[in-house]
Design a protein around this motif. Structure first.
Motif, PDB file in Angstrom:
ATOM      1  N   GLN A  59      31.977  38.919  42.708  1.00 38.68           N
ATOM      2  CA  GLN A  59      30.816  39.587  43.293  1.00 38.68           C
ATOM      3  C   GLN A  59      30.773  41.048  42.853  1.00 38.68           C
ATOM      4  OE1 GLN A  59      30.820  41.803  46.291  1.00 38.68           O
ATOM      5  NE2 GLN A  59      28.601  41.986  46.105  1.00 38.68           N
ATOM      6  N   ALA A  60      31.936  41.686  42.744  1.00 38.84           N
ATOM      7  CA  ALA A  60      31.985  43.083  42.301  1.00 38.84           C
ATOM      8  C   ALA A  60      31.412  43.208  40.888  1.00 38.84           C
ATOM      9  CB  ALA A  60      33.422  43.599  42.364  1.00 38.84           C
ATOM     10  N   LYS A  61      31.763  42.245  40.042  1.00 44.57           N
ATOM     11  CA  LYS A  61      31.261  42.290  38.656  1.00 44.57           C
ATOM     12  C   LYS A  61      29.774  41.955  38.589  1.00 44.57           C
ATOM     13  CE  LYS A  61      35.614  40.822  36.655  1.00 44.57           C
ATOM     14  NZ  LYS A  61      36.245  39.621  36.107  1.00 44.57           N
ATOM     15  N   LEU A  62      29.367  41.003  39.437  1.00 46.97           N
ATOM     16  CA  LEU A  62      27.944  40.630  39.473  1.00 46.97           C
ATOM     17  C   LEU A  62      27.097  41.858  39.809  1.00 46.97           C
ATOM     18  CD1 LEU A  62      26.216  37.822  39.570  1.00 46.97           C
ATOM     19  CD2 LEU A  62      26.101  38.330  42.003  1.00 46.97           C
ATOM     20  N   ALA A  63      27.574  42.631  40.800  1.00 49.92           N
ATOM     21  CA  ALA A  63      26.849  43.823  41.240  1.00 49.92           C
ATOM     22  C   ALA A  63      26.841  44.880  40.142  1.00 49.92           C
ATOM     23  CB  ALA A  63      27.485  44.377  42.510  1.00 49.92           C
ATOM     24  N   ALA A  64      27.985  45.059  39.475  1.00 45.99           N
ATOM     25  CA  ALA A  64      28.078  46.096  38.442  1.00 45.99           C
ATOM     26  C   ALA A  64      27.194  45.735  37.249  1.00 45.99           C
ATOM     27  CB  ALA A  64      29.534  46.254  37.993  1.00 45.99           C
ATOM     28  N   GLN A  65      27.156  44.469  36.906  1.00 55.87           N
ATOM     29  CA  GLN A  65      26.358  44.046  35.750  1.00 55.87           C
ATOM     30  C   GLN A  65      24.866  44.137  36.033  1.00 55.87           C
ATOM     31  OE1 GLN A  65      27.524  40.551  33.177  1.00 55.87           O
ATOM     32  NE2 GLN A  65      25.636  39.761  33.992  1.00 55.87           N
ATOM     33  N   ASP A  66      24.484  43.805  37.303  1.00 57.30           N
ATOM     34  CA  ASP A  66      23.120  44.034  37.763  1.00 57.30           C
ATOM     35  C   ASP A  66      22.060  43.307  36.932  1.00 57.30           C
ATOM     36  OD1 ASP A  66      21.443  45.088  39.612  1.00 57.30           O
ATOM     37  OD2 ASP A  66      21.330  47.088  38.745  1.00 57.30           O
ATOM     38  N   THR A  67      22.379  42.103  36.505  1.00 56.83           N
ATOM     39  CA  THR A  67      21.454  41.318  35.690  1.00 56.83           C
ATOM     40  C   THR A  67      21.086  40.010  36.385  1.00 56.83           C
ATOM     41  OG1 THR A  67      22.398  42.222  33.669  1.00 56.83           O
ATOM     42  CG2 THR A  67      21.158  40.166  33.447  1.00 56.83           C
ATOM     43  N   HIS A  88      33.131  32.001  56.907  1.00 59.14           N
ATOM     44  CA  HIS A  88      34.421  31.860  56.243  1.00 59.14           C
ATOM     45  C   HIS A  88      34.342  32.130  54.736  1.00 59.14           C
ATOM     46  CE1 HIS A  88      35.663  29.976  59.988  1.00 59.14           C
ATOM     47  NE2 HIS A  88      36.906  30.221  59.584  1.00 59.14           N
ATOM     48  N   VAL A  89      33.326  31.562  54.110  1.00 66.02           N
ATOM     49  CA  VAL A  89      33.270  31.638  52.651  1.00 66.02           C
ATOM     50  C   VAL A  89      32.981  33.061  52.176  1.00 66.02           C
ATOM     51  CG1 VAL A  89      31.997  30.827  50.629  1.00 66.02           C
ATOM     52  CG2 VAL A  89      32.691  29.209  52.407  1.00 66.02           C
ATOM     53  N   MET A  90      32.143  33.799  52.934  1.00 66.01           N
ATOM     54  CA  MET A  90      31.772  35.133  52.483  1.00 66.01           C
ATOM     55  C   MET A  90      32.664  36.213  53.093  1.00 66.01           C
ATOM     56  SD  MET A  90      29.605  33.948  50.533  1.00 66.01           S
ATOM     57  CE  MET A  90      29.001  35.386  49.698  1.00 66.01           C
ATOM     58  N   SER A  91      33.753  35.818  53.757  1.00 64.08           N
ATOM     59  CA  SER A  91      34.560  36.776  54.511  1.00 64.08           C
ATOM     60  C   SER A  91      35.163  37.874  53.638  1.00 64.08           C
ATOM     61  CB  SER A  91      35.663  36.052  55.281  1.00 64.08           C
ATOM     62  OG  SER A  91      36.503  35.357  54.387  1.00 64.08           O
ATOM     63  N   GLY A  92      35.355  37.607  52.349  1.00 65.67           N
ATOM     64  CA  GLY A  92      36.021  38.610  51.524  1.00 65.67           C
ATOM     65  C   GLY A  92      35.104  39.496  50.713  1.00 65.67           C
ATOM     66  N   VAL A  93      33.805  39.179  50.696  1.00 59.36           N
ATOM     67  CA  VAL A  93      32.954  39.926  49.776  1.00 59.36           C
ATOM     68  C   VAL A  93      32.388  41.191  50.426  1.00 59.36           C
ATOM     69  CG1 VAL A  93      32.330  37.797  48.544  1.00 59.36           C
ATOM     70  CG2 VAL A  93      30.786  38.737  50.250  1.00 59.36           C
ATOM     71  N   ASN A  94      32.119  42.151  49.577  1.00 62.95           N
ATOM     72  CA  ASN A  94      31.575  43.432  50.015  1.00 62.95           C
ATOM     73  C   ASN A  94      30.202  43.211  50.674  1.00 62.95           C
ATOM     74  OD1 ASN A  94      30.409  45.922  50.203  1.00 62.95           O
ATOM     75  ND2 ASN A  94      30.910  46.539  48.101  1.00 62.95           N
ATOM     76  N   PRO A  95      30.055  43.577  51.948  1.00 65.23           N
ATOM     77  CA  PRO A  95      28.781  43.328  52.638  1.00 65.23           C
ATOM     78  C   PRO A  95      27.585  43.969  51.937  1.00 65.23           C
ATOM     79  CG  PRO A  95      30.452  44.133  54.175  1.00 65.23           C
ATOM     80  CD  PRO A  95      31.054  44.224  52.805  1.00 65.23           C
ATOM     81  N   GLN A  96      27.833  45.039  51.167  1.00 68.78           N
ATOM     82  CA  GLN A  96      26.709  45.690  50.476  1.00 68.78           C
ATOM     83  C   GLN A  96      26.105  44.820  49.386  1.00 68.78           C
ATOM     84  OE1 GLN A  96      26.280  49.917  50.172  1.00 68.78           O
ATOM     85  NE2 GLN A  96      28.499  50.060  50.070  1.00 68.78           N
ATOM     86  N   GLY A  97      26.862  43.813  48.963  1.00 63.29           N
ATOM     87  CA  GLY A  97      26.361  42.973  47.866  1.00 63.29           C
ATOM     88  C   GLY A  97      25.832  41.633  48.327  1.00 63.29           C
ATOM     89  N   VAL A  98      25.725  41.460  49.651  1.00 62.68           N
ATOM     90  CA  VAL A  98      25.323  40.153  50.179  1.00 62.68           C
ATOM     91  C   VAL A  98      24.182  40.310  51.171  1.00 62.68           C
ATOM     92  CG1 VAL A  98      26.120  38.068  51.344  1.00 62.68           C
ATOM     93  CG2 VAL A  98      27.742  39.444  50.069  1.00 62.68           C
ATOM     94  N   SER A  99      23.240  39.365  51.155  1.00 59.38           N
ATOM     95  CA  SER A  99      22.234  39.321  52.211  1.00 59.38           C
ATOM     96  C   SER A  99      22.177  37.902  52.765  1.00 59.38           C
ATOM     97  CB  SER A  99      20.863  39.737  51.654  1.00 59.38           C
ATOM     98  OG  SER A  99      20.436  38.806  50.682  1.00 59.38           O
TER      99      SER A  99
END
Ligand code: AMP
Ligand code: MG
Length: 338
Positions: A59-67, A88-99
């Motif tokens: 997810q960090a890379k997805l956000a950085a690539q922004d494509t 459970h599944v999204m528990s580790g991802v940065n909340p800023q990158g998820v809606s």
């Protein structure tokens, strides 16, 4: 990313994918109680954690690539575990990158627009993972099982006829193809719960005071329409599993397995996107170097011009000896990583 791990994930989820064009009869083709025999419940938690870590990293890379963006569509009957899966599944991802968006009975403003309008408004941006907790697929599920929902949509007579569902499948497939071309990767998960397991989970919601809020008598009443829903789900899976946006049917009677499967399917989508951190261009590199010189020049008297660089240098043993001091904490960390 170890390719072996990617391959293991792809193989594990393959049996859950609905082959595009295949005619699905849910009761015959998918067992809600299925657990893959190569994974045991006692290893489930550890594997899920690995999946969650993987999602976070990608997810960090997805956000950085922004494509690319990722849309996760979650459909299920009540008590199949949509909320728990998201938690459970999204528990580790940065909340800023998820809606996350939940869709309820449409409001009057929503009913004043075309039926895809409210879903289009909530799609994730590039770089984002968006989760639809229920989705536009309700438009061929609850709306089909309870036709008064369609009445409320006030459609022109000519699209309200007998082929209304066929039209909707086509609309949805076309829309998903368009979105896919625009860089949105669509991951569709159907949590497949058995009637008996649903009965037990409803009783649990009644018996446990903390769970009462989740239960309404209307949910139990929907069980009278069980067969209609099974048919509507079967047809949805048959008509809208496409090469560009296939459905996955997740056996949902065992929560631990359902969560693991969901994490694996989403991770697989991200692995296929293979997002990368953007490369630093030569111009950007020059800019960084120039700013570095400026910042170093601004060091107060007695301070190291760049403490971080000093620590990094100290991390290599020769440099450390030369400097005649123990490497700092940050440098030790960097050395461990490298
Ligand atoms: P819940 O997800 O339990 O909060 O319930 C949401 C309710 O909204 C469910 O009963 C759905 O059937 C209903 N719902 C969601 N989307 C639609 C729709 N497009 N038309 C009619 N009802 C809907
Ligand atoms: Mg509900």
């Amino acid at each position: 990313m170890a390719d072996r791990r990617a391959q293991r994930i792809a193989e594990a989820i393959a049996p859950l994918r609905v082959t595009p064009g295949k005619r699905v009869v849910l009761a015959k083709d998918f067992d809600p109680g299925y657990k893959a025999d190569f994974v045991k419940k006692k290893n489930g938690a550890e594997l899920l954690q690995q999946g969650v870590d993987l999602l976070s990293e990608y997810q960090a890379k997805l956000a950085a690539q922004d494509t690319y963006g990722v849309l996760v569509v979650l459909q299920a009957l009540d008590a199949a575990g949509k909320d728990g899966t998201i938690r459970h599944v999204m528990s580790g991802v940065n909340p800023q990158g998820v809606s996350v968006h939940s869709f309820k009975v449409p409001s009057s403003e929503e009913l004043d627009h075309d039926y895809l309008w409210r879903y289009a408004k909530s799609l994730p941006r590039r770089g984002e993972i968006g989760i639809f907790n229920r989705s536009y697929y309700e438009e061929v599920l609850v709306v089909r099982v309870h036709p008064e929902n369609l009445e409320r949509q006030r459609l022109p007579r000519k699209v309200r006829g007998r082929d209304v569902w066929k039209r909707r499948y086509r609309d949805i497939n076309d829309w998903e193809r368009y979105l896919t071309d625009q860089g949105l990767v669509i991951v569709k998960l159907f949590l497949n719960l058995s009637q008996e397991e649903q009965r037990i989970r409803f009783l649990r919601r009644i018996d446990l005071p903390d769970h009462n809020w989740k239960f309404s008598a209307a949910d139990a009443h929907e069980r009278t329409y069980w067969n209609d829903y099974q048919k509507a789900f079967s047809e949805m899976l048959s008509q809208t599993s496409t090469e560009w946006a296939p459905w996955y049917v997740i056996p949902a009677d065992h929560k631990w397995f359902a969560r693991l499967a969901a994490a694996a399917i989403i991770a697989n989508a991200l692995i296929e996107i293979d997002p990368r951190f953007p490369k630093v261009t030569p111009a950007k590199r020059d800019e960084l170097e120039a700013t570095k010189v400026e910042l170093e020049g601004a060091a107060p008297k007695g301070a190291a011009p760049d403490p971080f660089a000093a620590e990094s240098a100290a991390a290599t043993p020769e440099a450390g000896e030369k400097a005649g001091k123990k490497p700092g904490k940050r440098a030790r960390k960097a050395a461990q990583k490298g």
